[in-house]
Design an enzyme around this catalytic site. Sequence first.
Site, PDB file in Angstrom:
ATOM      1  N   LYS A 177       6.366  34.899 -14.485  1.00  0.00           N
ATOM      2  CA  LYS A 177       5.382  34.349 -15.435  1.00  0.00           C
ATOM      3  C   LYS A 177       5.038  32.901 -15.046  1.00  0.00           C
ATOM      4  O   LYS A 177       3.881  32.478 -15.134  1.00  0.00           O
ATOM      5  CB  LYS A 177       5.940  34.403 -16.865  1.00  0.00           C
ATOM      6  CG  LYS A 177       5.118  33.644 -17.915  1.00  0.00           C
ATOM      7  CD  LYS A 177       3.740  34.245 -18.084  1.00  0.00           C
ATOM      8  CE  LYS A 177       2.864  33.729 -19.186  1.00  0.00           C
ATOM      9  NZ  LYS A 177       2.965  32.450 -19.774  1.00  0.00           N
TER      10      LYS A 177
ATOM     11  N   GLU B 185      -2.764  30.517 -12.086  1.00  0.00           N
ATOM     12  CA  GLU B 185      -3.821  30.235 -13.084  1.00  0.00           C
ATOM     13  C   GLU B 185      -4.336  28.789 -12.921  1.00  0.00           C
ATOM     14  O   GLU B 185      -5.546  28.556 -12.961  1.00  0.00           O
ATOM     15  CB  GLU B 185      -3.200  30.451 -14.468  1.00  0.00           C
ATOM     16  CG  GLU B 185      -4.074  30.184 -15.656  1.00  0.00           C
ATOM     17  CD  GLU B 185      -3.247  30.335 -16.957  1.00  0.00           C
ATOM     18  OE1 GLU B 185      -2.541  31.344 -17.123  1.00  0.00           O
ATOM     19  OE2 GLU B 185      -3.318  29.410 -17.786  1.00  0.00           O
TER      20      GLU B 185
ATOM     21  N   SER C   9       1.812  37.103 -21.099  1.00  0.00           N
ATOM     22  CA  SER C   9       0.581  36.352 -20.841  1.00  0.00           C
ATOM     23  C   SER C   9      -0.600  36.985 -21.541  1.00  0.00           C
ATOM     24  O   SER C   9      -0.657  38.194 -21.716  1.00  0.00           O
ATOM     25  CB  SER C   9       0.278  36.273 -19.348  1.00  0.00           C
ATOM     26  OG  SER C   9      -0.961  35.597 -19.167  1.00  0.00           O
TER      27      SER C   9
ATOM     28  N   HIS D   4       2.715  33.067 -12.161  1.00  0.00           N
ATOM     29  CA  HIS D   4       1.432  33.503 -12.736  1.00  0.00           C
ATOM     30  C   HIS D   4       0.677  32.285 -13.276  1.00  0.00           C
ATOM     31  O   HIS D   4      -0.514  32.093 -13.005  1.00  0.00           O
ATOM     32  CB  HIS D   4       1.692  34.526 -13.846  1.00  0.00           C
ATOM     33  CG  HIS D   4       0.544  34.746 -14.788  1.00  0.00           C
ATOM     34  ND1 HIS D   4       0.182  33.825 -15.750  1.00  0.00           N
ATOM     35  CD2 HIS D   4      -0.340  35.756 -14.908  1.00  0.00           C
ATOM     36  CE1 HIS D   4      -0.866  34.271 -16.411  1.00  0.00           C
ATOM     37  NE2 HIS D   4      -1.208  35.443 -15.918  1.00  0.00           N
ATOM     38  N   ASN D   5       1.370  31.451 -14.028  1.00  0.00           N
ATOM     39  CA  ASN D   5       0.707  30.271 -14.589  1.00  0.00           C
ATOM     40  C   ASN D   5       0.291  29.287 -13.498  1.00  0.00           C
ATOM     41  O   ASN D   5      -0.758  28.650 -13.602  1.00  0.00           O
ATOM     42  CB  ASN D   5       1.629  29.567 -15.591  1.00  0.00           C
ATOM     43  CG  ASN D   5       1.681  30.289 -16.923  1.00  0.00           C
ATOM     44  OD1 ASN D   5       1.478  31.497 -16.978  1.00  0.00           O
ATOM     45  ND2 ASN D   5       1.952  29.576 -17.989  1.00  0.00           N
TER      46      ASN D   5
END
Length: 479
Positions: A184, A191, A130, A187-188
Site C-alpha cells: 500500500k 500515486e 485504497s 501504491h501511494n
Amino acid sequence: MSARAQIGVTGLAVMGRNLARNFARHGYTVAVHNRSYAKTESLIADHGTDGDFIPSESMKDFVASLAQPRKVVIMVKAGGPTDAVIQELIPLLDEGDIVIDAGNAHFPDTRRREAELKEHGLHFVGTGVSGGEEGALNGPSIMPGGSKESYEWLGPILEDISAKVDGVPCCTYVGSDGAGHFVKMVHNGIEYADMQLIAEAYDLLKQGLGASAKEIGEIFAEWNKGDLESFLIEITADVLQHVDAETGSAFVDIILDRAEQKGTGRWTVQNALDLGVPITGIAEATFARALSGSVPQRTAANGVLEAHAGTWEVTDREAFIEDVRLALYASKVVAYSQGFDQIAAASEEFGWDIDRGAMARIWRGGCIIRARFLNRITEAYERDANLPLLLADEYFVSAVGHGVSAWRRIVAQAALNGVPTPAFASSLSYYDGVRADRLPANLIQAQRDFFGAHTYQRTDKAGVFHTEWSLDRSESTES
Ligand SMILES: NC(=O)c1ccc[n+]([C@@H]2O[C@H](COP(=O)([O-])OP(=O)(O)OC[C@H]3O[C@@H](n4cnc5c(N)ncnc54)[C@H](OP(=O)(O)O)[C@@H]3O)[C@@H](O)[C@H]2O)c1
C-alpha cells in the site's frame, strides 16, 4: 449479548464508517464501535437501514458481540491510536482471533505488532486499503498481509467487499506480516509520481500552448479515451474544467501552488534508500511537493535567479500535444517499473514472496492509481514472474520505445524554455541510465579507491583491486 457478528469495525470516522456500511450492504452482521459513542450512534441513525449492525458503547461489549474466531477491523488514526486500540483489545480476545489494521500504518510498525500479537496467539493482519472514502463504501482495493491461515478466514469477506474488475476482486493475499502495508505504501508512492507527471503535463500544455485550464481539461478528457485511461486522468479533466463559483475563474487558477503530503511518499523514498532501489520518479515527485512548499527559498529566488530561457513557440499544436502525451505515458511506465522493483527487493529482503502481477491486478479497480494499463503489467508478469525490469517486457519495450523521441523533445524543450519537469526529466534519465552500455560509475570507483582505498573491479579480469595512489601507483589484488 449474543456473539453473532461476523466482523467488527472499531473506529467510525469517515473510512471506518463506510467500510462498516460496505460489510453490512454485503449481508454481513457487523459489530461497530468507536472511542466516542456519538459516531456509533450517528452511523446507526443515518445508515442503520444499510444492514445488520450491532452497536456497542464499550470495547468489551463490542468484542462480546463477535462470533469466533473474532475478526476485528481497526480503522483509527495511524500510529499511537492504533497501538492504544490494540492494547485495549488484547486482553479481551481469545487465541485464534484476528485483528485487522486497515489504517495507513507504516510497515515496520505492522511487523512489530504482528510479532507481538503472535505471542498472544492472535493473528494480526496489516491491510492496505485504497480508494478513499468512496472506495471504502463502494469497493476499495484491499491489500492484506499477515498469516496465510488468517486469510482463509478473512479473504472471502474482504474479496466480497472489494472492487471488482471483469468480475475479479481487487483483493488478494499479499504476503506475511507487513507485506500488505508495504505494498500500500508503494501504491501511494506511485500515486505521488502519477500526480506529479500529470501536473507537469498540465504545465507543459499551459506554457507551450498558452492553453486555458478548460482547454487543457478537454485534452485530458481526450487522453482518457486511450492508453492513459485512469482515475487520475479522469479527475484531472474534471478538475481542470471546474469553474470557481465565487470568482468565475478556472478553479485551478485560484488554488495556491503548494502541495502538501501525509507522509506515505516520504516513507516510500526512505525505504527505497534503505533497499538501494532507484525510484527516481517517486522521489522527484515527493521532492517537487517539498519544493512547492519551500516558501522562503522560492521567495528568495523569484525574480532574482537568471533564466536565460527561450519562449516556447509551438508551430504544430496537435503534434505538441501528442509529444506531451507520449512523454507522460513513458514517464509513467518508468514510475511503475521502479515501484515494482522496490516491491521485488522488499519481498526478497523480508521473505514475502509477493506476486507482482497479482498486485497490478488488484490495483485495476477501487484504488487511486486504477488504470487501464495495469492489465498490461499483469500480462507482463504472467509472461515472466521473475521479470527483472518491467520496462524490458516486450510490450513496454515497444510502447515506450514508440514515444522516446517525443519524450526527448519535450524534456529538451522544457529545459531550453525554463519549465521545470523533474519527474519527466528524471524518468528519461533513468531510462537512458538503465539501458546504457557503460555508465560513468567507473570513474566513481576510481575516485573512491584514490581517497579511501575502497577497491575496484576490472573489466578485463576477475578479482578485487587497489592502486597505491600516494606511493608508486602499483596495483594489488585482494583475495
Ligand atoms: N481518509 C482517507 O481517504 C483514507 C484512505 C485510506 C486510508 N486511510 C486511513 O484510514 C484510517 C482512518 O482514517 P479516517 O480518515 O477515517 O480517520 P482519522 O481521522 O484518521 O481517525 C479518526 C478516528 O480515529 C479514532 N481515534 C483517534 N485516536 C484514538 C485513540 N487514541 N483511541 C481510539 N480511537 C482513536 C477517532 O475516534 P474519536 O471519534 O473518538 O475521536 C476516529 O474514529 C487512518 O489510518 C487513515 O490513514 C484513510
